[in-house]
Every structure is written in structure tokens, then in C-alpha cells.
Enzyme design. Structure first.
Site, PDB file in Angstrom:
ATOM      1  N   GLY A 124       2.762  -0.961   4.404  1.00  0.00           N
ATOM      2  CA  GLY A 124       2.779   0.446   4.009  1.00  0.00           C
ATOM      3  C   GLY A 124       4.207   0.908   3.777  1.00  0.00           C
ATOM      4  N   GLY A 125       4.793   1.570   4.798  1.00  0.00           N
ATOM      5  CA  GLY A 125       6.110   2.208   4.663  1.00  0.00           C
ATOM      6  C   GLY A 125       7.172   1.335   4.004  1.00  0.00           C
TER       7      GLY A 125
ATOM      8  N   HIS B 138      -9.688   1.265   4.665  1.00  0.00           N
ATOM      9  CA  HIS B 138      -8.448   1.497   5.422  1.00  0.00           C
ATOM     10  C   HIS B 138      -8.736   2.513   6.528  1.00  0.00           C
ATOM     11  CE1 HIS B 138      -4.390   2.729   6.437  1.00  0.00           C
ATOM     12  NE2 HIS B 138      -3.971   1.609   5.884  1.00  0.00           N
TER      13      HIS B 138
ATOM     14  N   ASN C 227       0.862  -1.181   0.000  1.00  0.00           N
ATOM     15  CA  ASN C 227       0.000   0.000   0.000  1.00  0.00           C
ATOM     16  C   ASN C 227       0.901   1.234   0.000  1.00  0.00           C
ATOM     17  OD1 ASN C 227      -1.876   1.979   0.415  1.00  0.00           O
ATOM     18  ND2 ASN C 227      -2.407   1.359   2.514  1.00  0.00           N
ATOM     19  N   TRP C 228       1.064   1.830  -1.182  1.00  0.00           N
ATOM     20  CA  TRP C 228       1.979   2.971  -1.296  1.00  0.00           C
ATOM     21  C   TRP C 228       1.334   4.259  -0.799  1.00  0.00           C
ATOM     22  CZ3 TRP C 228       4.261   1.991  -6.922  1.00  0.00           C
ATOM     23  CH2 TRP C 228       5.026   0.822  -6.881  1.00  0.00           C
ATOM     24  N   LYS C 229       0.064   4.218  -0.478  1.00  0.00           N
ATOM     25  CA  LYS C 229      -0.655   5.401   0.022  1.00  0.00           C
ATOM     26  C   LYS C 229      -0.435   6.578  -0.934  1.00  0.00           C
ATOM     27  CE  LYS C 229      -0.374   3.495   4.648  1.00  0.00           C
ATOM     28  NZ  LYS C 229      -0.337   3.691   6.066  1.00  0.00           N
TER      29      LYS C 229
ATOM     30  N   GLU D 170      -5.643  -4.680  10.840  1.00  0.00           N
ATOM     31  CA  GLU D 170      -4.695  -3.554  10.880  1.00  0.00           C
ATOM     32  C   GLU D 170      -4.885  -2.752  12.159  1.00  0.00           C
ATOM     33  OE1 GLU D 170      -2.590  -2.643   7.136  1.00  0.00           O
ATOM     34  OE2 GLU D 170      -3.966  -1.029   7.590  1.00  0.00           O
TER      35      GLU D 170
ATOM     36  N   SER E 187       3.359  -1.798  10.560  1.00  0.00           N
ATOM     37  CA  SER E 187       4.808  -1.827  10.793  1.00  0.00           C
ATOM     38  C   SER E 187       5.435  -3.180  10.455  1.00  0.00           C
ATOM     39  CB  SER E 187       5.131  -1.438  12.240  1.00  0.00           C
ATOM     40  OG  SER E 187       4.739  -0.105  12.479  1.00  0.00           O
TER      41      SER E 187
HETATM   42  P1  PGA Z   1       2.733   0.531   7.724  1.00  0.00           P
HETATM   43  O1  PGA Z   1       1.296   0.785   7.077  1.00  0.00           O
HETATM   44  O2  PGA Z   1       3.261  -0.775   7.155  1.00  0.00           O
HETATM   45  O3  PGA Z   1       3.559   1.710   7.296  1.00  0.00           O
HETATM   46  O4  PGA Z   1       2.546   0.438   9.183  1.00  0.00           O
HETATM   47  C1  PGA Z   1       0.344  -0.235   6.971  1.00  0.00           C
HETATM   48  C2  PGA Z   1      -0.956   0.328   6.454  1.00  0.00           C
HETATM   49  O5  PGA Z   1      -1.354   1.415   6.880  1.00  0.00           O
HETATM   50  O6  PGA Z   1      -1.600  -0.289   5.601  1.00  0.00           O
END
Ligand code: PGA
Length: 264
Positions: free
Chosen positions: A246-247, A96, A8-10, A177, A225
């Protein structure tokens, strides 16, 4: 089932960064077997990325959207529908926590989006959040986890599935999540493998109402995370079917390492 790993590159990446990321991930994935990887870039990069993905396609790499509107067409300025995306993406992330919070998405909208995704033949990945971090002892030993603590996530789960037929429910992937575990949140610290597994089991038990006896294998992803350092711990948990990342999905080396750890 091989692990499903969703990037998920947001709202990140320029077009050239997205192309570099997608090409790098595609190249690295050629040597990693038995997993399914889904890249969810921002909307405008989906079509250019589809060219990267479809040029010498890898059977285990596809695209997903980060959101859809619940209608097919109409006077909804700025929105994008599943009808428009279905030739490009296979999956769509729905509900999300950032959308529930910043875009004030309601349960009704989320339900309607899930229906719309299924109608258009997309696989919905529905995010279920957990607002409060449990006590540290529970994270280490989740046998004592009470249903009361999971009140909000179980409500979100129920709302997402309550109007689906069994056939529809079977196609909805759940992503657990915890809000407190998302890297950009205040705590920003991953759950433990044991804790995430216990929550996933409880979700699966609840899903028996909607998907029947197969609920004990219904796919539940973990997100919050996820890093190369903790991916293996999560992937060894029987009720965790993969990750929503995400990150770390914005760094080729880290993301490929997560995929490698998920399959080993
Ligand atoms: P994160 O994000 O891996 O940066 O914690 C996960 C998400 O929000 O889908």
C-alpha cells in the site's frame, strides 16, 4: 515462480501524480528482472495508465483493479464490472479488509466477485485478513501458532474457495493481510517473515481441499507495512510468493527498492 508485487494505491493520487508514478516505476523496472509487477490505481486512472503501460510494454508490468462488482451490467449506480475492465486490467483485488469494513462487503459478495472475475478471465487477488495481533513471542517463534488464532482468516479462506472448481481455485491468488499490520492501522507494524511464512503454510495446507497436491506452491502474497527495509526478509520465506504493497507503492524509489529486494 518469480515474485508477484502488487501496488495498491487505494484512493490516492491525482491523474498527474499517477502518471508520474507509473512512468517512474516502468522506467526503473526495466533494470529489475524476474518479477511481475501489477499497478492498481483508482478506477479513473486505469485507462490513461494503460497507455503508459502499453506504450513499449514491459512483459512484467500490468494493471489491476482495486475492486469489481459481481454483476456484468445493470442498475448498480456507481459500480464498475469486470466486463468493462477486462481489456485494460489483468488482475483484480477482491475482499480487501478496507472494503470488508467500510463498504460492508459480505462473504457472499466476495464469492460472487471471485466467480465474476474468473468468468471474465481476470486473476483475482483475494485478501484474507487477521484481526488480532498475536503475542510478540509468537511473531518471533510461530511454531506454536494455534489454528484457533487463525479462526477468522481460515473462515475467509474457506468462504472464498468453497464453491470453486479445482481449475478455478488454481487461478485465485491469496493475499495474507493481517489487519493489525496495515500501515494505516493502530499498530501499523509489519509481521515478521517467519510468522507470515507460517500463516502462508497453514493457508496452503487448507487449500489442498480445493487445489489438490499443488497447494504447497499455491501463491500466497504478504501485505501489511511492506517496506524496502523488510522486503528481503519476507522474500526469503519459501511460502511467500510476493507482496501487496500500500503506502510504499506511492513512492517510486521505495517501491522499486521493494521489487529489487524481492528478486534478490
Ligand atoms: P500498507 O497497505 O502497505 O500501507 O500497509 C497494504 C494494504 O492495505 O494492502
Amino acid at each position: 515462480m518469480s515474485p508477484l508485487i502488487v501496488a495498491n494505491w487505494k484512493m490516492n493520487t491525482t491523474l498527474s501524480e499517477a502518471m508520474i508514478l507509473a512512468n517512474g516505476i516502468k522506467k526503473g523496472l526495466a533494470d529489475i528482472g524476474e518479477c511481475e509487477v501489477v499497478l492498481c490505481p483508482p478506477f479513473p486512472w486505469l485507462v490513461p495508465l494503460a497507455e503508459v503501460i502499453h506504450h513499449h510494454p514491459l512483459h512484467h508490468l500490468s494493471l489491476g483493479a482495486q475492486n469489481i462488482h459481481y454483476k456484468e451490467f445493470g442498475p448498480y449506480t456507481g459500480e464498475v464490472s469486470a466486463t468493462m475492465l477486462k481489456s485494460v486490467v489483468k488482475y483484480v483485488i477482491i475482499g480487501h479488509s478496507e472494503r470488508r469494513r467500510f463498504a460492508r462487503e459480505t462473504h457472499e459478495e466476495i464469492e460472487a466477485k471471485i466467480k465474476q472475475a474468473l468468468k471474465q478471465g481476470l486473476w483475482p487477488i483475494v485478501c484474507i485478513g487477521e484481526p488480532r495481533r498475536p503475542k510478540s513471542e509468537l511473531l518471533e517463534n510461530p511454531n506454536e501458532l494455534s489454528i484457533a488464532h487463525l479462526h477468522q482468516p481460515l473462515d475467509e479462506l474457506h468462504d472464498a474457495f468453497r464453491h470453486l472448481s479445482k481449475g478455478e481455485a488454481e487461478q485465485v491468488i491469496v493475499a495474507y493481510e493481517p489487519l493489525w499490520a496495515i500501515s494505516t492501522s493502530k499498530d501499523g507494524e509489519a509481521a515478521t517473515g517467519l510468522y507470515a511464512n507460517r500463516v502462508a503454510q497453514i493457508f496452503q495446507q487448507r487449500l489442498v481441499k480445493y487445489v489438490g497436491a499443488s497447494s504447497s506452491t499455491h501463491p500466497v502474497l504478504y501485505g501489511g507495512s511492506v517496506t524496502p527495509a523488510n522486503a528481503r526478509e519476507f522474500s526469503h520465506q519459501p511460502s511467500i510468493a510476493g507482496f501487496l504493497v500500500g503506502g510504499a507503492s506511492l513512492r517510486i524509489r521505495d517501491f522499486l527498492s521493494i521489487c529489487r529486494n524481492a528478486v534478490s
